[in-house]
Design an enzyme around this catalytic site. Sequence first.
Site, PDB file in Angstrom:
ATOM      1  N   HIS A  67      -6.559  15.826   1.895  1.00 11.58           N
ATOM      2  CA  HIS A  67      -6.127  15.830   0.492  1.00 11.58           C
ATOM      3  C   HIS A  67      -5.416  17.131   0.129  1.00 11.58           C
ATOM      4  O   HIS A  67      -4.472  17.122  -0.656  1.00 11.58           O
ATOM      5  CB  HIS A  67      -7.318  15.557  -0.438  1.00 11.58           C
ATOM      6  CG  HIS A  67      -7.710  14.111  -0.471  1.00 11.58           C
ATOM      7  ND1 HIS A  67      -8.620  13.576   0.411  1.00 11.58           N
ATOM      8  CD2 HIS A  67      -7.276  13.081  -1.237  1.00 11.58           C
ATOM      9  CE1 HIS A  67      -8.743  12.280   0.158  1.00 11.58           C
ATOM     10  NE2 HIS A  67      -7.938  11.951  -0.833  1.00 11.58           N
ATOM     11  N   LYS A 110      -6.078  -0.572  -8.006  1.00  8.41           N
ATOM     12  CA  LYS A 110      -6.976   0.404  -7.366  1.00  8.41           C
ATOM     13  C   LYS A 110      -6.869   1.704  -8.164  1.00  8.41           C
ATOM     14  O   LYS A 110      -6.074   1.827  -9.092  1.00  8.41           O
ATOM     15  CB  LYS A 110      -6.589   0.602  -5.907  1.00  8.41           C
ATOM     16  CG  LYS A 110      -6.851  -0.638  -5.043  1.00  8.41           C
ATOM     17  CD  LYS A 110      -8.233  -0.645  -4.422  1.00  8.41           C
ATOM     18  CE  LYS A 110      -8.313   0.316  -3.259  1.00  8.41           C
ATOM     19  NZ  LYS A 110      -9.664   0.346  -2.661  1.00  8.41           N
ATOM     20  N   CYS A 135      -4.170  11.954  -2.963  1.00  7.88           N
ATOM     21  CA  CYS A 135      -3.317  11.901  -1.768  1.00  7.88           C
ATOM     22  C   CYS A 135      -2.043  11.093  -2.021  1.00  7.88           C
ATOM     23  O   CYS A 135      -1.022  11.328  -1.377  1.00  7.88           O
ATOM     24  CB  CYS A 135      -4.068  11.371  -0.560  1.00  7.88           C
ATOM     25  SG  CYS A 135      -4.404   9.605  -0.564  1.00  7.88           S
ATOM     26  N   TYR A 136      -2.102  10.159  -3.001  1.00  9.69           N
ATOM     27  CA  TYR A 136      -0.886   9.380  -3.282  1.00  9.69           C
ATOM     28  C   TYR A 136       0.152  10.200  -4.037  1.00  9.69           C
ATOM     29  O   TYR A 136       1.271   9.737  -4.237  1.00  9.69           O
ATOM     30  CB  TYR A 136      -1.242   8.090  -4.043  1.00  9.69           C
ATOM     31  CG  TYR A 136      -2.096   7.171  -3.202  1.00  9.69           C
ATOM     32  CD1 TYR A 136      -1.597   6.646  -2.003  1.00  9.69           C
ATOM     33  CD2 TYR A 136      -3.403   6.875  -3.543  1.00  9.69           C
ATOM     34  CE1 TYR A 136      -2.385   5.847  -1.199  1.00  9.69           C
ATOM     35  CE2 TYR A 136      -4.201   6.076  -2.737  1.00  9.69           C
ATOM     36  CZ  TYR A 136      -3.683   5.571  -1.565  1.00  9.69           C
ATOM     37  OH  TYR A 136      -4.460   4.781  -0.763  1.00  9.69           O
ATOM     38  N   ASP A 179     -10.904  18.130   1.019  1.00 13.46           N
ATOM     39  CA  ASP A 179     -10.779  18.132   2.482  1.00 13.46           C
ATOM     40  C   ASP A 179      -9.346  18.526   2.847  1.00 13.46           C
ATOM     41  O   ASP A 179      -8.491  18.680   1.972  1.00 13.46           O
ATOM     42  CB  ASP A 179     -11.173  16.775   3.081  1.00 13.46           C
ATOM     43  CG  ASP A 179     -10.379  15.615   2.499  1.00 13.46           C
ATOM     44  OD1 ASP A 179      -9.192  15.811   2.192  1.00 13.46           O
ATOM     45  OD2 ASP A 179     -10.934  14.509   2.368  1.00 13.46           O
ATOM     46  N   ASP A 184      -5.696   8.472  -6.752  1.00 10.75           N
ATOM     47  CA  ASP A 184      -6.235   9.322  -5.687  1.00 10.75           C
ATOM     48  C   ASP A 184      -5.170  10.390  -5.421  1.00 10.75           C
ATOM     49  O   ASP A 184      -3.988  10.064  -5.264  1.00 10.75           O
ATOM     50  CB  ASP A 184      -6.480   8.461  -4.435  1.00 10.75           C
ATOM     51  CG  ASP A 184      -6.940   9.271  -3.212  1.00 10.75           C
ATOM     52  OD1 ASP A 184      -6.717  10.505  -3.175  1.00 10.75           O
ATOM     53  OD2 ASP A 184      -7.514   8.663  -2.287  1.00 10.75           O
ATOM     54  N   ASP A 199      -9.383  14.091  -3.835  1.00 15.63           N
ATOM     55  CA  ASP A 199      -8.960  12.777  -4.314  1.00 15.63           C
ATOM     56  C   ASP A 199      -9.061  12.732  -5.852  1.00 15.63           C
ATOM     57  O   ASP A 199      -8.074  12.521  -6.550  1.00 15.63           O
ATOM     58  CB  ASP A 199      -9.886  11.761  -3.612  1.00 15.63           C
ATOM     59  CG  ASP A 199      -9.936  10.376  -4.233  1.00 15.63           C
ATOM     60  OD1 ASP A 199      -9.413  10.179  -5.335  1.00 15.63           O
ATOM     61  OD2 ASP A 199     -10.529   9.474  -3.606  1.00 15.63           O
ATOM     62  N   ARG A 236      -2.632   1.067  -4.526  1.00 20.70           N
ATOM     63  CA  ARG A 236      -2.430  -0.385  -4.557  1.00 20.70           C
ATOM     64  C   ARG A 236      -2.635  -0.872  -5.987  1.00 20.70           C
ATOM     65  O   ARG A 236      -3.275  -0.198  -6.798  1.00 20.70           O
ATOM     66  CB  ARG A 236      -3.467  -1.108  -3.680  1.00 20.70           C
ATOM     67  CG  ARG A 236      -3.436  -0.774  -2.224  1.00 20.70           C
ATOM     68  CD  ARG A 236      -4.426  -1.685  -1.493  1.00 20.70           C
ATOM     69  NE  ARG A 236      -5.537  -0.969  -0.889  1.00 20.70           N
ATOM     70  CZ  ARG A 236      -6.634  -1.559  -0.411  1.00 20.70           C
ATOM     71  NH1 ARG A 236      -6.769  -2.870  -0.495  1.00 20.70           N
ATOM     72  NH2 ARG A 236      -7.598  -0.851   0.128  1.00 20.70           N
ATOM     73  N   HIS A 295       0.841  -1.189   0.000  1.00 20.58           N
ATOM     74  CA  HIS A 295       0.000   0.000   0.000  1.00 20.58           C
ATOM     75  C   HIS A 295       0.885   1.251   0.000  1.00 20.58           C
ATOM     76  O   HIS A 295       1.825   1.359   0.790  1.00 20.58           O
ATOM     77  CB  HIS A 295      -0.872  -0.047   1.262  1.00 20.58           C
ATOM     78  CG  HIS A 295      -1.934   0.998   1.336  1.00 20.58           C
ATOM     79  ND1 HIS A 295      -1.648   2.344   1.407  1.00 20.58           N
ATOM     80  CD2 HIS A 295      -3.287   0.895   1.371  1.00 20.58           C
ATOM     81  CE1 HIS A 295      -2.790   3.015   1.465  1.00 20.58           C
ATOM     82  NE2 HIS A 295      -3.801   2.170   1.451  1.00 20.58           N
TER      83      HIS A 295
END
Lengths: 460, 507
Positions: free
Chosen positions: A383, A306, A311-312, A380, A309, A373, A303, A255
Amino acid sequence: MAAAISQTGAAQTSAYDIPELFRMRPVVVDALETDSSAMQQDTIEECLPFLLGEEDLGPRNNHGIPLLDKQRHLNFLRKQLGPLPGAFMAADPSRPWFFYWCLAAMTLLGEDVAFYRNKLVETVRPMQNATGGFAGGQGQMSHLATTYATILSLALVGGEAAYDVVDRKSMWHWLGSLKQPDGGFQMAIGGEEDVRGAYCASVIISLLNIPLDLPAESPARAAGHSGFFSGLGDWIGQCQTYEGGISAKPSVEAHGAYAFCALGCLSIIDSPHRSIPRHLDLPRLISWLSSRQYAPEGGFSGRTNKLVDGCYSHWVGGCWPLIEASISGPQEGFAAEAVTPATEAGSLFSRNGLIRYILCCCQDLSKRGGMRDKPSKNSDAYHSCYVLSGLSSAQHKWTMKSARLDATVLGSDEWVVTPYLEGQQIFSEDDRLATTHPVYVIPQHKADGIRDYFANKAGF
Amino acid sequence: MPPKKVPQKTGKLDPVWAKPEDLKKPETVGERTQQRINLSTPYHGKDLNDLTADELKIYSHTNLIKPISEGKISLSVKAEREFWKVVNKEKLPIRHVRDNYDWGKDKNGKDIASYTIEELNQRKVKQARYRALSLFSRQFVHLRDQAKRQGAELAETQIEDERKRRREMAALKKDLYGELTAKLVQDPVYDDIIPIPMEEPENALARIAYPDFYAEAISYLRAVMVAEEYTPRCLRITEHVISMNPAHYTVWLYRFKIIQVLDLPIPDEIEWLNEVALNNLKNYQIWHHRQLLLDYYYPKIADDEDAVKKLAKSEIDFVNQILAEDTKNYHVWSYRQDIVAKLGIWTVAELGSTQNMIEDDVRNNSAWSHRFYLVFSDPSQSTKDASPTEHDPKVPESIIERELKYTRDKILLSPQNQSSWNYLRGVLRKAGRGMSTEEGFASQFAECLGEEGEKVTSSHALEMLADASVETGDAEKATLCFTRLAKTWDPIREGYWQYRISQLKEQ
């Protein structure tokens, strides 16, 4: 020349110079549809209008990139720090995260957050427990995540009044009680043990200059550990999975968020070019990290199979400076003027792909502001912080100029940052963010400020 | 303007105030009030020129009652006596009803003036009931304090009566005023707890306006935690807090401590937890709590093989129920790995159950990860604590072959699925085999490389071919594969592919 390419994108001809890679659906796609592939398909369709310039995101440059609406995002962040309605009840145990996310994001946007010093000091003071550490709120138990967020927030506002809030002696005892016989750290007494714990603890120990010797009562002493970092690298090594990525704890799925925590922790316990290859299979890790970036979206997923997003952008994007340092080692001859890429190929990931995703898909340009995201999600504070950290990381180049002699000298590697100027710059120079340290995720001078303050203190 | 009202019955007094019994029976509270106002202020607001002499007399006498009785107008004794005589004779209204009387609104925002008289009476009965209950409740507290001073306690029936009373009071308060009574104050069991409210500076950062219910619960929680109390009533407080905010990690850790101290039956706790988990799929404190419960409970039943099997089955069943809703839930898969190790679920059924999830969605990487764990961490066929990225000679060849075949089948189903390719690499690593052993298999997904008619149906296959070539020292082929990946088949990773090429040159 690049402008000519856009003319060839028959169906999606637009006025902008957007490489085909970020305009077209992937070339290799399986016929078999499953839930995962359907969601991936939906995400591509969701992002394309934003990437292609079909969505109204205000003026775009000739690369099809909208501006970073700093004022709008700053307003959002200020509001997130202000009084919050009852709907935020669930955030009761994680308020220090709001301090960190907002203050770090505002700092990246160029705001001086020293203004918040007094308020922050008064807010976090009652969250510190006499038995050491900071909780999510008054009367709650101390937790590594909230302590980490609190310490970073104090470092961001800076100044003795902020640093002096921390009771380092009780912190030392409390950290000792979290260190486990297997080498890792629990998040709270009786809480879960995972890679976040290892990273948060090592950042706290490093920034506060906590003595490395474990207190006598630490449960880890029974297993023969005498120092906070003893066995920690090995424990992290056990968290690498067959995919090459890092999981929360041994034997779970790889992850992205844990990859950053693992690399950050290893870069604190020793210089990254020694500790990372020592404890991890670096080639497999790099391959896994690299496969987190998708096209046409340009962003990172957390991942395998997936979705991207925002945040990654940090959790995966923030791994690259540490990876590069672990490949190249210290660059003694490095001079800021002579920008040389760490590898012949320049970057290990597509900086422009990530920048595209962030500026086109992650900005909430409605009245609300803030980063998100993906387009279908609400912005938010979380993020906002990690999307902007990732953007800053993509816009700059961090080089480890010199490394400590050995692991016993805590965190004294010298990092140098320069604007990343290789290749085509697709964003407006005004939108180049402030810099953030690749290990501590706050500006370098803020990290130095708190570390120097405590390094010069005799005893607790 | 309505036409001037000509007094109809000269000499007779206007029924508007004359005799209450002559008035039309009011339908609403507001009408009745208006009648009373009219009665207390005869002819008020009328054009005085329209009034008869008698009416004018009544009007002025009524208006003089207050100033005269208060001595604001002084009359001769005779005149005053004459004045009161008229007041008496005409039965003039001594008390004045304020003409701006406001009945207020009820909880629904409905004007109480629009109530029928009957409705108002019912409301009054409820208000009286509430006042009476408050008196009894105060009496209860008084009696209990008295008993306490004498070292005694009230009977459980008295406490239960009080509990019922407070519930009724709370219901009445809600019914009458729409006010919600916080939950814990309704139960006398908590009366002796002095809540510790959150005291924060007014300008605290990210200050949250907690709903009253939550603020109450948290302040009670703090109080019992400070007192280090571990009793059934504390367990109920934790349940109450969790129902509002399951992300509150402290309350979970405290709850676990209570369970330990009271030695509560773990199956009951797990049953309660199931409900909470189903309502909060994304919460991870729940799964840590569950793990703590298992760690605590397992040693108690470890010797009873049937009990362990039963527990393993019920746990896996529940985990499957959650995963059916949320197929890649990280914390649930993580918990699943914990229980496999703890309860020894290295079974064909477990492998089958995971396989079903891969059949449902061959791209479910969490399911693939679990399979890898089941196969390569099974203590009967693997080296203890072997790293997932290292060769493990203890894994039987038959298992390796089975896994390779399974994975190849899945790849054929969906060649561009990275989960299965990563799994394939993982198996090869465990087997101590090189990538080149799968070169033949992989090459079917990348035809005519670098030539006319090049066709790639899996970029992951191409990556494996590249790695195989690196392994065998075929730098030329490796460079070709990496270049084709960079240029056409996986260009978002161009920087990485170029880096791999640059590494070839270093060798």
